[in-house]
Design an enzyme around this catalytic site. Structure first.
Site, short mmCIF file in Angstrom:
data_model
loop_
_atom_site.label_atom_id
_atom_site.label_comp_id
_atom_site.label_asym_id
_atom_site.label_seq_id
_atom_site.Cartn_x
_atom_site.Cartn_y
_atom_site.Cartn_z
CE LYS A 70 -3.73 -2.53 2.20
NZ LYS A 70 -4.36 -2.99 3.43
CD GLN A 91 -3.27 -4.78 6.52
OE1 GLN A 91 -3.27 -3.71 5.92
NE2 GLN A 91 -3.76 -5.88 5.99
CG ASP A 150 -9.62 -0.62 5.04
OD1 ASP A 150 -9.40 -0.76 3.81
OD2 ASP A 150 -8.84 -1.03 5.92
#
Ligand code: NAP
Length: 296
Positions: free
Chosen positions: A54, A98, A121
């Site tokens: 990322k 994460q 997200d």
């Protein structure tokens, strides 16, 4: 039938190029780039690989990235404090916690602590609610990547029967919601579904998001169906999807490979989300005598 292979890499490359152009325009307008912050707790090797991917992707399109790495025994209070700092940091437009977190931490509580305006997200209850209600918000990257592939490959969705195997908050449920918004008739399957094969065989569009290598066999695919394989299973044979690709490709109209299908789309859509969040939240530096202006 020989299926069209859906080239996620090519579609993702186009999106990344568009994002890079838009980021350059954003920088000339605002004097600073959008910023993506990742929060990584512990030593999970796969998570480290995803997070560094990322950061690399951000660098390629001109998005600033900030990595916060915390020890595996970090407590909830400290984790929430780090998320709070990033929520308050004007250089940070998007935040990713994460997953999975170590067992002693509650992933849902951590992701819900992210400011919904920076929730790239799409996991906060606010953004999940906006998605269900069809309101504008930040949509999880993998599901929007799936929808983009279906769109680019001209997949008829209106009135089609779409079957989604998997009902996670990150993948299965948002994909089902997005398909419903496109007027598909949607069936969601999970580990207690009876006769999964029969349900899958009735699908015009079949999306597998399970995490079981080759769970979807060729005979579960209807002739002419479009098959999207979200699964990423690291096995001794290498990276495998949830679909038996070779057998399914004999029957499908179009199918995503693993790797090279949905995977590249996830990062591309994450970059797009970060830019979207930056546009919505970036407060311009006030010039003399002028108050802060919210950018649109
Ligand atoms: P998850 O949270 O573990 O959810 C898996 C879902 O599959 C659950 O809803 C589960 O049902 C269902 N399931 C499990 N076994 C099943 C079976 N035998 N029959 C039918 N359904 C079954 O996983 P996830 O986070 O959604 O991820 C799914 C897959 O996508 C994984 O391989 C993951 O690595 C991959 N993934 C890929 C990307 C990408 O960028 N390509 C991004 C995210 C995830 P229950 O709810 O009943 O337990």
């Amino acid at each position: 039938m020989t299926a069209t292979i859906i080239d996620g890499k090519a579609v993702a490359a186009r999106i990344r190029a568009e994002v890079a152009e838009d980021v350059a325009a954003f920088v000339s307008e605002h004097g600073m780039p959008p910023g993506l912050a990742t929060v990584l707790v512990g030593d999970d090797p796969a998570s480290h690989i995803y997070v560094s991917g990322k950061h690399r992707a951000c660098e390629q399109v001109g998005i600033a990235s900030f990595g916060r790495e915390l020890a595996a025994d970090t407590g909830e209070e400290e984790l929430l404090a780090v998320i709070g700092e990033l929520n308050a940091d004007p250089a940070v437009s998007g935040i990713i916690v994460q997953l999975p977190l170590p067992d002693h931490l509650d992933g849902a509580r951590a992701t819900s602590a992210v400011d919904p305006a920076k929730d790239v997200d799409g996991l906060t209850p606010t953004n999940a609610g906006h998605l269900v209600q069809g309101r504008d918000g930040l949509v999880p990257a993998t599901p929007s990547g799936v929808m983009e592939l279906l769109r680019v490959y001209d997949t008829p969705l209106e009135g089609a029967h779409a079957v989604v195997v998997g009902r996670s908050d990150l993948v299965g449920k948002p994909i089902a919601t997005l398909l419903l918004a496109q007027n598909a008739t949607v069936t969601v399957c999970h580990s207690r579904t009876r006769d999964l094969g029969a349900v899958c065989r009735s699908a015009d569009v079949l999306v597998a998001a399970v995490g079981r290598p080759r769970l979807v066999t060729g005979d579960m695919v209807r002739e002419g169906a479009t098959v999207i394989d979200v699964g990423m299973n690291r096995t001794e044979e290498g990276l495998l999807g949830d679909v038996d690709f070779e057998a399914a490709a004999e029957r499908a109209r179009a199918i995503t490979p693993v790797p090279g299908g949905v995977g590249p789309m996830t990062v591309a859509m994450l970059l797009r989300n970060t830019l979207k969040a930056a546009r919505a939240t970036r407060v311009e530096q006030p010039s003399a005598g002028a108050g802060p202006v919210r950018s649109g």
